[in-house]
Design a protein around this motif. Structure first.
Motif, PDB file in Angstrom:
ATOM      1  N   UNK B 130       0.808  -1.219   0.000  1.00 32.68           N
ATOM      2  CA  UNK B 130       0.000   0.000   0.000  1.00 32.68           C
ATOM      3  C   UNK B 130       0.848   1.280   0.000  1.00 32.68           C
ATOM      4  N   UNK B 131       2.024   1.245   0.628  1.00 36.57           N
ATOM      5  CA  UNK B 131       2.787   2.486   0.841  1.00 36.57           C
ATOM      6  C   UNK B 131       4.024   2.621  -0.055  1.00 36.57           C
ATOM      7  N   UNK B 144       3.571  15.221   7.470  1.00 40.65           N
ATOM      8  CA  UNK B 144       2.165  14.917   7.756  1.00 40.65           C
ATOM      9  C   UNK B 144       1.947  14.790   9.254  1.00 40.65           C
ATOM     10  N   UNK B 147       1.947  18.208  10.862  1.00 41.06           N
ATOM     11  CA  UNK B 147       0.669  18.922  10.698  1.00 41.06           C
ATOM     12  C   UNK B 147      -0.398  18.344  11.614  1.00 41.06           C
ATOM     13  N   UNK B 244      -2.682   5.319   9.452  1.00 42.43           N
ATOM     14  CA  UNK B 244      -4.060   5.722   9.723  1.00 42.43           C
ATOM     15  C   UNK B 244      -4.561   5.173  11.045  1.00 42.43           C
TER      16      UNK B 244
ATOM     17  N   UNK C  50     -11.468  -0.571   8.037  1.00 36.28           N
ATOM     18  CA  UNK C  50     -10.124  -0.227   7.580  1.00 36.28           C
ATOM     19  C   UNK C  50     -10.075  -0.146   6.067  1.00 36.28           C
ATOM     20  N   UNK C  52      -6.954   1.019   3.294  1.00 40.87           N
ATOM     21  CA  UNK C  52      -7.129  -0.298   2.676  1.00 40.87           C
ATOM     22  C   UNK C  52      -7.339  -1.370   3.742  1.00 40.87           C
ATOM     23  N   UNK C  77      -7.291  14.161   6.499  1.00 43.69           N
ATOM     24  CA  UNK C  77      -7.080  14.250   7.945  1.00 43.69           C
ATOM     25  C   UNK C  77      -5.787  14.982   8.288  1.00 43.69           C
ATOM     26  N   UNK C  78      -4.752  14.733   7.494  1.00 43.19           N
ATOM     27  CA  UNK C  78      -3.512  15.503   7.628  1.00 43.19           C
ATOM     28  C   UNK C  78      -2.774  15.406   6.294  1.00 43.19           C
ATOM     29  N   UNK C  98      -1.114  12.712   1.799  1.00 47.53           N
ATOM     30  CA  UNK C  98      -2.185  12.961   2.762  1.00 47.53           C
ATOM     31  C   UNK C  98      -2.715  11.660   3.334  1.00 47.53           C
ATOM     32  N   UNK C  99      -3.292  11.769   4.511  1.00 45.21           N
ATOM     33  CA  UNK C  99      -4.097  10.673   5.046  1.00 45.21           C
ATOM     34  C   UNK C  99      -5.541  11.040   4.741  1.00 45.21           C
ATOM     35  N   UNK C 107     -10.647   4.587   9.250  1.00 46.21           N
ATOM     36  CA  UNK C 107      -9.196   4.712   9.332  1.00 46.21           C
ATOM     37  C   UNK C 107      -8.696   5.316   8.019  1.00 46.21           C
ATOM     38  N   UNK C 108      -7.999   6.451   8.103  1.00 45.02           N
ATOM     39  CA  UNK C 108      -7.557   7.088   6.862  1.00 45.02           C
ATOM     40  C   UNK C 108      -6.446   6.306   6.167  1.00 45.02           C
ATOM     41  N   UNK C 110      -3.117   6.347   3.295  1.00 50.85           N
ATOM     42  CA  UNK C 110      -2.079   7.213   2.729  1.00 50.85           C
ATOM     43  C   UNK C 110      -2.219   7.254   1.216  1.00 50.85           C
TER      44      UNK C 110
END
Lengths: 167, 352, 148
Positions: B130-131, B144, B147, B244, C50, C52, C77-78, C98-99, C107-108, C110
């Motif tokens: 995912x990342x 992030x 912030x 998250x 959740x 993903x 969210x941020x 961003x989230x 749940x955000x 990325x």
């Protein structure tokens, strides 16, 4: 969400990173001499072992190896293997011989090719010498030496390969 | 259980680019300095050796194995490695000694981040599905987090600038650091944002260097006749890799680790916080429960010089040395690993 | 003998790992739905959705098996603002990481937001998915988010 569709079971995850490799002090000095057609090892001040290629330390004593020692082109086969499988991006055609070679006066082996000999005749203890490429082709690389070929000298006994003379 | 002491610590100069030194040449001087400071001739004088480093930093596979050439491992030694900050190498060594399998250990960490593009190298340690494919670099992720903290009122941009001001100022007393000097908060806040809301000075420099430490049982330290600092508590906690699912503005893992390590069981004179980004020092300081009576990052901390895989061990070494020198009686050292303070270790050190 | 007083040798190189990763049933399901331009998450036993989807509940470590489809729209969210994208970044114009909490999830996630300029970014802003031109079952099937 239909059940018939083809599920994803794998994903490509390529990862490419770019770097600027720096050789460090000891390796730079070794490669600079190699470019001049010389094999130069470094000697441990404590145990007198000579390392080639040098990394800047004696792996046995953990102290810097500062003194540089020029070696001849002569070496002894410490171990070898015959490669029958073509290796991608390697221009050398199999079967060929890759050997652990102990340069005269050194106490740590390095890898290189053996040629100008029947593969079947290569043996541990065999005396060999470096055949350098033409001087205009020299760079900062061990490939300056094209290969090692047999010398007309008696084999070295196994337990003498890479031993200190006084040890 | 046996008490464990830190008896020596050595650190190389923290450089932007140590190109002239390979791994061995970086490690050898600090290892030999740490051993000598403990009165030991070579690595054979300790029972165990453990290192922390990451080969992806310089893109050289098995660089950590080559690093063993710096030790003098003949005859063979008991050795281990963690692909983490060397603070976790200390943790492994601590457990080894606690378990009675060793009485002493050499710990070292080395960083050669200059050959690569560090924030993007670190992006590839993220979740690979995912990342990592998003190439979310470490600075953008930390921004992030900053912030999130500013938005939720946990801290302000002014407080972040104060952290930088103190770091640069403290670093003037540390000859090994990279970034130092006198700056005012106004001056810092006048700088443009880099990866908003972070300014360049809120981010750590890219650094090369190495550190080494010798620890042993208190009995051994006495036998060797060495001054020492005692590890009175050590604990680490990790949070989810899913950003998250975490509250980025605070650090739940530091709170837990600090509680287990016993931070609040006495006054804390000094603290070294492994916060590569300015806002992270504020998050960790709060999570550790420190107030203004504790002097934080007298060394300048990671903002003044950030050895990836070594800066955590450096924090422990800094606190230990100040205690040994009599500058403090009780201190806390924090080490972190992973993005946005994902994984945290808290070590409490006390004078003997 | 004298050592050559030359500069330290250096050589640029690229290190490449061409992995294909097995996705398993949870990540695989998420990517399969992305290929069809749908976003799914999964619901933990405490009701938390959740996105993903996660294989295991980070709070209880229980397996999470119930999939739910969520909206293409959500809330920032941020965020951080990348004014000067680097070559590795997937967007080459200024953008935000961003989230983003999608509507219907708790749940955000990325990802990136393409808002054109930092002045258009705000915590709490509404965004929606911008799909890639062709989808293949990959997290980048979501090209990025854009202001909704």
């Amino acid at each position: 969400m239909s059940e018939e569709k083809e599920m994803i079971t794998g994903m490509e995850a390529p990862m490419y990173l770019t770097y600027n490799f720096t050789a460090g002090g000891a390796t730079t000095r070794f490669l600079a001499e190699l470019r001049n057609g010389k094999l130069v090892g470094q000697e441990c001040p404590k145990c007198q072992h000579v390392y080639i290629p040098p990394r800047g330390s004696c792996a046995a004593c953990g102290v810097p190896t500062v003194r540089e020692v020029e070696l001849t082109n002569k070496a002894t086969v410490q171990s070898f293997t015959i490669v029958y499988i073509p290796i991608p991006n390697n221009p050398i055609k199999p079967p060929y011989v890759i050997a652990n070679l102990m340069a005269d006066g050194a106490h740590q082996s390095f890898l290189h090719l053996i040629s100008d000999v029947d593969n079947a005749d290569v043996r541990i203890g065999m005396r060999v010498e470096a055949i350098w490429k033409a001087e205009e082709e020299w760079t900062h690389a061990m490939e300056n030496i094209q290969y090692f070929r047999p010398l007309d000298e008696p084999d070295m006994p196994i337990d003498e390969i890479g031993r200190l003379k006084n040890a | 259980m046996r008490d464990i002491a830190i008896v020596s610590f050595a650190q190389s100069p923290i450089l932007r680019d140590a190109g002239a030194q390979n791994e061995v040449e970086l490690i050898m001087p600090v290892v030999s300095a740490a051993l000598n400071a403990a009165g030991l001739e070579d690595v054979q004088g300790v029972d165990f050796t453990c290192s922390g480093s990451c080969d992806y930093l310089q893109g050289a596979s098995f660089a950590f194995v080559a690093g063993v050439d710096a030790l003098g491992a003949v005859p063979p030694i008991k050795e281990s490695h963690v692909e983490m900050d060397a603070a976790w190498a200390l943790y492994e060594s601590y457990l080894k000694i606690k378990a009675g399998q060793a009485d002493s250990a050499l710990i070292y960490g080395f960083a050669k981040s200059s050959p690569g593009d560090l924030p993007f190298v670190l992006s590839q340690q993220l979740d690979p599905y995912y990342y990592a494919p998003l190439w979310a670099d470490s600075v953008s992720l930390a921004a992030m987090q900053a912030r999130a903290g500013i938005d939720s009122g946990e801290f302000t941009a002014e407080q972040m600038a104060e952290v930088v001001q103190a770091s640069r100022s403290n670093a003037k007393n540390n000859e090994n650091t990279q970034l130092k000097g006198d700056y005012s908060v106004e001056q810092l806040l006048a700088e443009p944002e880099y990866i908003a809301p972070l300014r360049k000075h809120d981010c750590p420099p890219v650094s090369d260097g190495a550190s080494a430490m010798v620890i042993c049982t208190v009995e051994k330290a006495k036998e060797w006749g060495l001054p020492y600092a005692v590890i009175s508590g050590i604990e680490h906690r990790i949070e989810s890799h899913n950003f998250g699912a975490r509250d980025l503005a605070v650090s739940e893992s530091v709170v837990l680790a600090a509680e287990k390590a016993g931070v609040s069981q006495g006054p804390i004179d000094i603290a070294e916080i492994h916060a590569p980004f300015s806002h992270q020092e504020l998050i960790v300081k709060k999570a550790l429960g420190l107030d203004d009576t504790t002097k934080v990052n007298l060394s300048g901390g990671p903002l003044a010089g950030n050895l990836m895989m070594c800066a955590g061990l450096d924090r422990i070494g800094e606190v230990a040395m100040r205690i040994i020198k009599g500058e403090a009686k009780r201190g806390v050292a924090h080490a972190t690993s992973g993005p946005c303070l994902q994984h945290n270790m808290v070590t409490v050190l006390e004078a003997s | 003998m004298s050592s050559t007083e030359s500069e330290v040798l250096s050589q640029a190189f690229e290190l490449g790992f061409t992995y294909t990763r097995s996705t398993g049933p949870v990540v695989g399901r998420f990517l399969t739905e992305l290929r069809d331009r749908k976003v799914v998450g999964n619901k933990a036993s405490d009701g938390t959705v959740y996105v993903p989807p996660m294989e295991f509940d980070p709070r209880t470590a229980e397996e999470i098996t119930e999939f739910v489809e969520v909206a293409e729209t959500g809330v920032v969210k941020t965020w951080s603002w990348i004014a000067e994208p680097q070559s590795k970044h997937l967007l080459q114009q200024p953008f935000a990481f961003a989230l983003v909490q999608l509507d219907g999830s708790d749940v955000p996630m990325l990802h990136m937001v393409d808002a054109g300029s930092i002045d258009k970014m705000k915590t709490g802003m509404k965004v929606k998915v911008r799909w890639a031109e062709t989808t293949r079952g990959h997290v980048t099937d979501i090209n990025c988010f854009e202001p909704a």
